[in-house]
Design a protein around this motif. Structure first.
Motif, PDB file in Angstrom:
ATOM      1  N   ASP A  83       0.796  -1.221  -0.061  1.00  0.00           N
ATOM      2  CA  ASP A  83      -0.096  -0.053  -0.094  1.00  0.00           C
ATOM      3  C   ASP A  83       0.836   1.248  -0.055  1.00  0.00           C
ATOM      4  N   GLY A  84       0.215   2.342  -0.181  1.00  0.00           N
ATOM      5  CA  GLY A  84       1.010   3.629  -0.371  1.00  0.00           C
ATOM      6  C   GLY A  84       1.084   4.312  -1.709  1.00  0.00           C
ATOM      7  N   PRO A  85       1.819   5.490  -1.666  1.00  0.00           N
ATOM      8  CA  PRO A  85       2.537   5.973  -0.625  1.00  0.00           C
ATOM      9  C   PRO A  85       1.797   6.589   0.312  1.00  0.00           C
ATOM     10  N   LEU A  86       2.209   6.170   1.657  1.00  0.00           N
ATOM     11  CA  LEU A  86       1.573   6.769   2.810  1.00  0.00           C
ATOM     12  C   LEU A  86       2.609   6.594   4.020  1.00  0.00           C
ATOM     13  N   PHE A  87       2.135   7.330   5.247  1.00  0.00           N
ATOM     14  CA  PHE A  87       2.823   7.197   6.478  1.00  0.00           C
ATOM     15  C   PHE A  87       1.805   6.514   7.332  1.00  0.00           C
ATOM     16  N   ASP A  88       2.342   5.343   7.978  1.00  0.00           N
ATOM     17  CA  ASP A  88       1.424   4.752   8.874  1.00  0.00           C
ATOM     18  C   ASP A  88       1.801   4.871  10.343  1.00  0.00           C
ATOM     19  N   PRO A  89       1.080   5.759  11.070  1.00  0.00           N
ATOM     20  CA  PRO A  89       1.508   6.050  12.488  1.00  0.00           C
ATOM     21  C   PRO A  89       1.457   4.747  13.184  1.00  0.00           C
ATOM     22  N   ASP A  90       0.852   3.631  13.191  1.00  0.00           N
ATOM     23  CA  ASP A  90       0.549   2.684  13.873  1.00  0.00           C
ATOM     24  C   ASP A  90       2.052   1.953  14.029  1.00  0.00           C
ATOM     25  N   THR A  91       2.763   1.823  12.718  1.00  0.00           N
ATOM     26  CA  THR A  91       3.767   1.048  12.505  1.00  0.00           C
ATOM     27  C   THR A  91       5.227   1.922  12.525  1.00  0.00           C
ATOM     28  N   SER A  92       4.855   3.497  12.290  1.00  0.00           N
ATOM     29  CA  SER A  92       5.985   4.289  12.063  1.00  0.00           C
ATOM     30  C   SER A  92       6.604   3.847  10.880  1.00  0.00           C
ATOM     31  N   GLN A  93       6.250   3.644   9.878  1.00  0.00           N
ATOM     32  CA  GLN A  93       6.610   3.434   8.662  1.00  0.00           C
ATOM     33  C   GLN A  93       6.077   4.218   7.596  1.00  0.00           C
ATOM     34  N   ILE A  94       7.047   4.537   6.669  1.00  0.00           N
ATOM     35  CA  ILE A  94       6.506   5.198   5.483  1.00  0.00           C
ATOM     36  C   ILE A  94       6.433   3.899   4.335  1.00  0.00           C
ATOM     37  N   LEU A  95       5.271   3.747   3.641  1.00  0.00           N
ATOM     38  CA  LEU A  95       5.148   2.740   2.800  1.00  0.00           C
ATOM     39  C   LEU A  95       5.200   3.326   1.331  1.00  0.00           C
ATOM     40  N   ILE A  96       6.308   2.910   0.303  1.00  0.00           N
ATOM     41  CA  ILE A  96       6.188   3.194  -0.912  1.00  0.00           C
ATOM     42  C   ILE A  96       6.443   1.877  -1.794  1.00  0.00           C
ATOM     43  N   HIS A 138       4.120  14.060   7.309  1.00  0.00           N
ATOM     44  CA  HIS A 138       3.450  13.779   7.974  1.00  0.00           C
ATOM     45  C   HIS A 138       4.160  12.996   9.443  1.00  0.00           C
ATOM     46  N   ALA A 139       5.090  12.059   9.246  1.00  0.00           N
ATOM     47  CA  ALA A 139       5.641  11.338  10.198  1.00  0.00           C
ATOM     48  C   ALA A 139       6.293  12.356  11.232  1.00  0.00           C
ATOM     49  N   TYR A 140       6.883  13.631  10.843  1.00  0.00           N
ATOM     50  CA  TYR A 140       7.616  14.306  11.778  1.00  0.00           C
ATOM     51  C   TYR A 140       6.144  15.104  12.610  1.00  0.00           C
ATOM     52  N   ILE A 141       5.470  15.566  11.943  1.00  0.00           N
ATOM     53  CA  ILE A 141       4.085  16.199  12.613  1.00  0.00           C
ATOM     54  C   ILE A 141       3.424  15.157  13.477  1.00  0.00           C
ATOM     55  N   TYR A 142       3.375  14.065  13.326  1.00  0.00           N
ATOM     56  CA  TYR A 142       2.885  12.965  14.080  1.00  0.00           C
ATOM     57  C   TYR A 142       3.813  12.669  15.509  1.00  0.00           C
ATOM     58  N   ALA A 143       5.029  12.390  15.180  1.00  0.00           N
ATOM     59  CA  ALA A 143       6.041  11.977  16.202  1.00  0.00           C
ATOM     60  C   ALA A 143       6.259  13.270  17.178  1.00  0.00           C
ATOM     61  N   ASN A 144       6.427  14.226  16.602  1.00  0.00           N
ATOM     62  CA  ASN A 144       6.913  15.445  17.490  1.00  0.00           C
ATOM     63  C   ASN A 144       5.921  16.484  17.758  1.00  0.00           C
ATOM     64  N   GLN A 145       4.738  16.034  17.526  1.00  0.00           N
ATOM     65  CA  GLN A 145       3.247  16.555  17.903  1.00  0.00           C
ATOM     66  C   GLN A 145       3.288  18.009  17.571  1.00  0.00           C
ATOM     67  N   VAL A 146       3.539  18.304  16.197  1.00  0.00           N
ATOM     68  CA  VAL A 146       3.599  19.585  15.656  1.00  0.00           C
ATOM     69  C   VAL A 146       2.121  20.270  15.348  1.00  0.00           C
ATOM     70  N   ILE A 147       1.892  21.106  15.962  1.00  0.00           N
ATOM     71  CA  ILE A 147       0.419  21.900  15.652  1.00  0.00           C
ATOM     72  C   ILE A 147       0.315  22.376  14.247  1.00  0.00           C
ATOM     73  N   VAL A 148      -0.765  22.035  13.653  1.00  0.00           N
ATOM     74  CA  VAL A 148      -0.791  22.317  12.482  1.00  0.00           C
ATOM     75  C   VAL A 148      -1.994  22.808  12.084  1.00  0.00           C
ATOM     76  N   LEU A 149      -2.163  24.080  11.571  1.00  0.00           N
ATOM     77  CA  LEU A 149      -3.506  24.928  11.603  1.00  0.00           C
ATOM     78  C   LEU A 149      -3.878  24.953   9.962  1.00  0.00           C
ATOM     79  N   GLY A 150      -5.099  24.152   9.625  1.00  0.00           N
ATOM     80  CA  GLY A 150      -5.377  24.081   8.173  1.00  0.00           C
ATOM     81  C   GLY A 150      -5.119  22.512   7.950  1.00  0.00           C
ATOM     82  N   LYS A 151      -5.202  22.324   6.445  1.00  0.00           N
ATOM     83  CA  LYS A 151      -5.010  20.861   5.940  1.00  0.00           C
ATOM     84  C   LYS A 151      -3.857  20.530   6.055  1.00  0.00           C
TER      85      LYS A 151
END
Length: 266
Positions: A83-96, A138-151
């Motif tokens: 599957d992908g391309p995507l970031f999977d937060p459950d496994t902390s993997q980027i799938l290509i 996506h991975a950086y925002i999730y792992a480091n809990q970055v605040i994102v306003l908007g999409k």
């Protein structure tokens, strides 16, 4: 939408030299962790070709991520995923998937992309560099809990484009190939329905023009041709310059606030 004609990329994406980007990162108690990649077994000649297209740029991009956007949890990029391309937060993997790389190459090849001055192979690597940067965002925002306003999808598109422009000698040209991929993908849409507007991503046409705007803003003289006369009349050119500098400054601030010390990468 027409593709932008360019002079030949003599550097090749795999040989693009990283420029030093000065970042001041705040000291945070957690250590950064390295990003790694893994290649799954190929199943066809197309998969093998895809893997060979990936290899020259993967380690280079992962080193860039470690340097500029160090994360607080381990991350693995899996090439050859189903599957992908995507970031999977459950496994902390980027799938290509290899199939994705093959699809990108096929689009550039069938469109005779070499007429722009860039080979389909280099254009595929360029687009993949943008895709990897997007998913890492996506991975950086999730792992480091970055605040994102908007999409978030728009935010990481911007991040990916800025990383390429500001980190490579010919980064804007690399980003231009990625923009052209959005244009080619937009050609698949013959008629819009509600699903297109509900999608978490902006429309491919919007992603194309948003990327062009940042490219133009980074060097208006060099990329003057990416802005049409109609857009010049409504002063879109000055907006793009402002947008490039504003978004670069915004992401630099986020890096300072959310990144961990790269000197402690394990």
């Amino acid at each position: 939408m027409g593709l932008i004609i360019r002079q030949a990329n003599i550097y090749g994406a795999q040989a693009a030299g990283l420029m030093l980007v000065g970042l001041t990162l705040l000291s945070i108690s957690l250590d950064a962790v390295a990003v790694t990649d893994r290649y799954l077994a190929v199943k066809s000649a197309e998969d093998k070709q895809a893997r060979e297209l990936i290899k020259p740029i993967s380690k280079q991009m992962l080193a860039l991520f470690d340097e500029q956007l160090p994360m607080k949890q381990a991350l693995t990029v899996i090439y050859g995923a189903e599957d992908g391309p995507l970031f999977d937060p459950d496994t902390s993997q980027i799938l290509i998937p290899y199939e994705f790389v093959t699809e990108v190459y096929t689009r550039f090849h069938h469109d005779n992309y070499q007429e722009t001055g860039v080979s389909p192979e280099d254009a595929t690597r360029d687009a993949l560099m943008h895709t990897l940067s997007h998913e890492y965002g996506h991975a950086y925002i999730y792992a480091n809990q970055v605040i994102v306003l908007g999409k978030e999808e728009d935010a990481v598109d911007t991040l990916a484009t800025l990383m390429l422009i500001n980190s490579f000698d010919n980064g804007a040209d690399i980003a231009l190939s990625a923009a052209d991929l959005f244009s080619l993908e937009d050609e698949d849409i013959k008629e819009f329905d509600d699903d297109h507007f509900w999608d978490e991503h902006s429309l491919d046409a919007q992603r194309y023009f948003s990327t062009l705007c940042l490219i133009y803003g980074s060097d208006p003289e060099k990329y003057a041709k990416v802005i049409s006369k109609a857009q010049l009349e409504i002063e879109r050119d000055s907006y793009c310059e402002e947008e490039y500098f504003r978004q670069t400054e915004n992401w630099d601030r986020l890096k300072e606030r959310y990144s961990v010390l790269p000197s402690k990468v394990k």
